[in-house]
Design an enzyme around this catalytic site. Sequence first.
Site, mmCIF file in Angstrom:
data_model
loop_
_atom_site.group_PDB
_atom_site.id
_atom_site.type_symbol
_atom_site.label_atom_id
_atom_site.label_comp_id
_atom_site.label_asym_id
_atom_site.label_seq_id
_atom_site.Cartn_x
_atom_site.Cartn_y
_atom_site.Cartn_z
ATOM 1 C CG ASN A 388 -2.066 0.986 1.071
ATOM 2 O OD1 ASN A 388 -2.021 1.865 0.233
ATOM 3 N ND2 ASN A 388 -3.089 0.851 1.881
ATOM 4 C CG ASP A 389 2.103 2.747 3.727
ATOM 5 O OD1 ASP A 389 0.992 3.268 3.531
ATOM 6 O OD2 ASP A 389 2.447 2.236 4.797
ATOM 7 C CB VAL A 390 5.858 0.633 -1.549
ATOM 8 C CG1 VAL A 390 6.578 0.305 -0.257
ATOM 9 C CG2 VAL A 390 5.004 -0.511 -2.012
#
Lengths: 462, 130
Positions: A388-390
């Site tokens: 998600n964050d990447v």
Amino acid sequence: MTPTWAQIAYLVAAVCFILALKGLSSPKTARTGNLIGAVGAVLACVTVFFAVDLDHEVPMLAAIAVGSVAGVVGAQRVQMTQMPQLVALFNGVGGGAAALVALLELHEVVALSGFGDVPKFDLAAIAFTILVGSVSFAGSLVTFAKLQELMTTRPVLFPGLPVAFGGSLLAGIGLSVLLVVDPSLWVGVVLALLGLALGVLLVLPVGGADVPIVISLLNAFTGLTVAAGGYVLGNTLLLVAGTLVGAAGTLLTKLMATAMGRSVLNILFGALKGGSTLGAGEASDRPVRSAGPEDIAILLGYASRVIVIPGYGLAVAQAQHTLRELVDVLGEKGISVEYAIHPVAGRMPGHMNVLLAEAQVPYEQLKEMDDINGEFKQTDVVLVVGANDVVNPAAKTTPGAPIYGMPILNADEARQIVFMKRSMRPGFAGIENELLFDPKTTLLFGDAKETMGKLLAAVKAI
Amino acid sequence: MSEPIVWLTIFVLSVFVGIEVISKVSSTLHTPLMSGANAIHGVILLGAILVTGSTDSTGALAVGLVAIVLATVNMVGGFVVTDRMLQMFGTRRPRPDTSAQPNTSAQPNTSARPTTNAQPATNTQSGARP
């Protein structure tokens, strides 16, 4: 005095440690390197028993046996997904051991102080080892608790925290000076307790995604305490090995911080400034487009180029084997498939490579971020599994976001984006991902392993 | 120690060796590197043995034994777990296995290897859609 043959054995062991680190520059030599390091460690331990006239040999050997069993069992039982916790734990006990060794040395110094002056530099090294070793021990245990989710992974803040931290730090320095001027055991014990408090206060305000950097930093701390302990004990091997780890750990910490686009100071103290309060950590109810495995299978089956972005969620669901099978099947259909690995994918840098290696994904299919980021524009489908964050564009567009400035994988440039997700909950950094609401994005909800199995069956059926 | 300058020299040179050796490590291996470096500072075990073996107070002996257990866990556990990780990187070798079985669907894990090895080379050029 240590006999010459033992000094030479220590030198050999030190060279073994250097070779161990050097071996890690390539996957081909890494395992051999690690074995060489282990041989060096065994050589050093055998040497110390023969070179020095020691008492209490039997209880000490028993203690080594207990520690070995505990270490081997822990190392064999751990799942690859839990690796960061284990490294934190091992690092913590090392720091704790260094602090205890320094306390014992202080005990001895105090007992002998009637027989002449102790060099002030020795006392300073003892104070350093007690304080920093305790910081490393307590900090690592809090890190462990965060990663194991025994406590919240979000930054823990309370109003007096900066004051408490600053006060403890000043008190620690003050007590260290007192220890050098007027050595006594109780000052050492208080210093150790203060170090424990400092360690806890240091790690509490660090958010989940940044915890791995803290592990690396504490690793460097422990290395330096071991080096200081080596100086106090007059043992060159401890000095060399500890310094190696200290230098390597510091550099590694910096490399990781750069990979996340942050400074080390910002990671440690960023939350204190109140900058990263963004993100409620709750599921959003904005509309998204979702589809079933069959639809996604068609999307994948008629693509010519696919990039898979694996994340920690994949490994937690143990879906990496099924994913590899899916990639194999797509490959047989003549579709080019590659994995894009973000440097901090997983729970620590390089963690995803370990997890995919466990699933026997061939080395050549793994592409690092800088190598693949230019290729998303020519990609038909990006399959984001448990990450998600990447891929969160907020890293580029939202200056207030905790991940702002972190280099990301340019998944948003691909023609189609498919997210495999369990729910709409945000990632480790606790912020919403705009990419989920992009018109090019399709979501495939469900447990990664189960859904991946369905997707695999559907792709085979095409 | 009588010669602080000798110790300082060793320290400074070790710093440079540490930095030099690590700057060549690929990010693929950062996790094993951290755990490997972690194992190396387990040599504090030597320090623990030295102080414990020279004490004659019971309290100090007890504390020393605790330090030995902790340091051993650090060192032994560190090396074993690093080896476990690196072992998986090692199994990547292409197997000269030529069993003619293109359908890998039946066997989930290990037996699917032959096909995966052949893929990367051929994939990149074939843009043909099925």
